[in-house]
Write a protein that holds these residues in place. Structure first.
Motif, PDB file in Angstrom:
ATOM      1  N   SER A 260      38.437  45.850  42.589  1.00 24.40           N
ATOM      2  CA  SER A 260      38.555  44.438  42.948  1.00 24.40           C
ATOM      3  C   SER A 260      39.254  44.294  44.296  1.00 24.40           C
ATOM      4  O   SER A 260      38.856  43.473  45.134  1.00 24.40           O
TER       5      SER A 260
ATOM      6  N   ARG B 182      36.956  45.180  47.187  1.00 24.96           N
ATOM      7  CA  ARG B 182      35.954  44.142  47.450  1.00 24.96           C
ATOM      8  C   ARG B 182      36.573  42.854  47.988  1.00 24.96           C
ATOM      9  O   ARG B 182      35.861  41.914  48.332  1.00 24.96           O
ATOM     10  N   SER B 183      37.899  42.828  48.080  1.00 20.63           N
ATOM     11  CA  SER B 183      38.594  41.592  48.436  1.00 20.63           C
ATOM     12  C   SER B 183      38.590  41.282  49.928  1.00 20.63           C
ATOM     13  O   SER B 183      38.914  40.166  50.326  1.00 20.63           O
TER      14      SER B 183
ATOM     15  N   LYS C 137      40.043  38.763  40.052  1.00 19.52           N
ATOM     16  CA  LYS C 137      38.866  38.875  40.889  1.00 19.52           C
ATOM     17  C   LYS C 137      39.289  39.194  42.318  1.00 19.52           C
ATOM     18  O   LYS C 137      40.470  39.066  42.680  1.00 19.52           O
ATOM     19  N   PRO C 138      38.344  39.625  43.166  1.00 18.95           N
ATOM     20  CA  PRO C 138      38.701  40.011  44.536  1.00 18.95           C
ATOM     21  C   PRO C 138      39.492  38.966  45.311  1.00 18.95           C
ATOM     22  O   PRO C 138      40.479  39.301  45.971  1.00 18.95           O
ATOM     23  N   ASP C 139      39.091  37.681  45.231  1.00 17.35           N
ATOM     24  CA  ASP C 139      39.828  36.667  45.976  1.00 17.35           C
ATOM     25  C   ASP C 139      41.236  36.478  45.425  1.00 17.35           C
ATOM     26  O   ASP C 139      42.176  36.171  46.167  1.00 17.35           O
ATOM     27  N   GLN C 140      41.410  36.683  44.120  1.00 16.74           N
ATOM     28  CA  GLN C 140      42.737  36.573  43.527  1.00 16.74           C
ATOM     29  C   GLN C 140      43.612  37.754  43.954  1.00 16.74           C
ATOM     30  O   GLN C 140      44.813  37.586  44.200  1.00 16.74           O
TER      31      GLN C 140
ATOM     32  N   ALA D 216      43.301  39.331  46.792  1.00 17.86           N
ATOM     33  CA  ALA D 216      43.633  39.092  48.195  1.00 17.86           C
ATOM     34  C   ALA D 216      44.780  38.101  48.327  1.00 17.86           C
ATOM     35  O   ALA D 216      45.612  38.214  49.243  1.00 17.86           O
ATOM     36  N   SER D 217      44.851  37.141  47.412  1.00 14.96           N
ATOM     37  CA  SER D 217      45.906  36.124  47.501  1.00 14.96           C
ATOM     38  C   SER D 217      47.298  36.702  47.268  1.00 14.96           C
ATOM     39  O   SER D 217      48.300  36.080  47.624  1.00 14.96           O
TER      40      SER D 217
END
Length: 419
Positions: free
Chosen positions: A101, A104-105, A222-225, A227-228
């Motif tokens: 994950s 992919r972020s 998930k990837p966006d999470q 990244a955050s």
């Protein structure tokens, strides 16, 4: 012969090199001619002819790029940007799902996974050498397609750790569970003995995530999470390193009260280590019946009519907050209960397990309580007194039916039953 880029190339530094090349040419420095001959217009000229010719900054950049083995200045810039992104961060994860994950972020850097689960098997206080690699890899030998490569795989994890100086920043990613926290204190101890040089050591460690009432770990994100979370990291302090090293030493001690002594101090700098180590102590045999906590929970689930191992696993996981084990790890805790002179459970479908590194046939395994299992669950009999024990809990080896460390749930402390 081309010049090699440094491990951490800087575009700003390369721009300065190009300007220096131009300035040296304009001042008549013959030492720059070898580089400038990489330009077609200067290939066949003498040193003096090159120095008397006009040179632009763009030409100096072009010559410098070719000297580094690139076809153009733009190609060099792109390579440096990519290399910088890769060398900027080394992300240390302890799960394949969360690692993928993160990859992919869009977060730059290299992601590595630590596979040695210190909540399993023997973790004695001995040097990290070839004997250590074999000891730890033997714990998971059934997970390897080629067992001969097991020790080398564990050695390679340390080799990868030793590459930390190739990066600007090493980021430790962990959640609150026992699995993660034992690896975290290992890493903090390991880095506490290293000269970090110019490399920064940072930590991301979470026990919750917005919008997830029952957060189970980084593997859910998930990837966006993922990244955050990057901007939530903080630089690891000396106090955190020291506290992690103390926790790791206590975890590896052959006297489990070392953990209780460790927990008697302020451990808030590592906010999840106290609950994780307490959960570790709860795995010790109970004073009531000799079962560890997850063994007790699993047998209770079976009495509720759940016999498929997949169902047992999910129900036991739901009792954990947060869960720290996967299905193989739980099975390893339950399988000994099916052996000995008076087994507590009967397992059907064991013939379906040929390689634990492959897909786990959870739907083909079923577990049933024996009469002895019901007596032990009710506290009428003691599993250890009936069948003995041969199991490691961190640095503690419990062996035999007597003189065994026990967990007293009522008083939340360890006791030692004398022989």
């Amino acid at each position: 012969m081309t010049t090699s880029l440094p491990a951490r190339p800087s575009l700003e530094n390369l721009k300065k090199q190009a300007k220096t090349l131009l300035k040296s040419h304009n001042s008549g420095d013959v030492g720059v001619c070898a580089v400038l001959r990489r330009l077609n217009c200067f290939t066949n000229l003498s040193d003096q002819e090159i120095l008397s010719s006009k040179l632009t900054l763009a030409q100096a950049q072009y010559a410098l790029a070719m000297d580094y083995g690139f076809a153009s200045w733009n190609a060099l810039k792109e390579a440096v940007i990519v290399k910088h992104d890769q060398s900027r961060f080394l992300h240390l994860q302890c799960g394949d799902v969360s690692a993928e994950s993160l990859r992919r972020s869009g977060v730059p850097g290299v992601v590595r996974v630590w596979y040695d689960a210190f909540c399993e098997g023997a973790v004695p206080d001995v040097p990290v050498d070839d004997s250590w690699f074999k000891l730890r890899s033997d714990t998971f030998i059934d997970w390897f397609d080629n067992p001969e490569n097991a020790a080398a795989s564990f050695r390679n994890m340390y080799n990868q750790l030793n590459e930390y100086t190739d990066y600007e920043e090493v980021i430790l990613w962990f959640d609150a569970c026992l699995y993660d926290q034992t690896i975290l204190i290992h890493h903090l101890d390991w880095f506490s003995h290293r000269d970090m040089g110019d490399t920064k050591l940072s930590l991301i460690c979470i026990g919750e995530y917005p919008g997830m009432p029952k957060f189970k770990g980084l593997g859910e994100l998930k990837p966006d999470q993922m990244a955050s979370l990057l901007d939530t990291r903080h630089e690891v302090t000396k106090h955190e390193l020291d506290l992690g090293a103390q926790a790791w030493k206590a975890y590896r001690s052959d006297d489990p009260t070392a953990i209780e002594d460790f927990l008697s101090q302020d451990t808030s700098a590592l906010p999840y280590i106290a609950s994780a180590l307490k959960r570790h102590l709860q795995r010790f045999p109970s004073v009531r019946n000799g079962l560890g906590r997850e063994q007790q929970e699993a047998l209770e689930v079976i009495t509720q009519g759940y016999h498929k191992f997949g169902d047992i696993f999910w129900h036991v996981s739901d009792m954990e907050d947060p869960p720290y084990f996967g299905d193989i790890m739980l099975f390893n805790r339950l399988e000994p209960l099916a052996h000995g002179s008076s087994p507590l459970i009967k397992i059907e479908g064991l013939e379906n397990i040929q390689n634990r590194n492959k897909a786990w046939p959870v739907d083909k395994l079923s577990m049933y309580l024996t009469d002895t299992g019901r007596d032990v669950l009710d506290g009428k009999s003691d599993w250890i007194e009936i069948n003995g024990i041969d199991q490691w809990f961190g640095g503690v080896h419990l062996l035999g039916a007597k003189s065994v460390w026990r967990w007293d749930e009522a008083n939340e402390k360890l006791v030692n039953r004398p022989a």
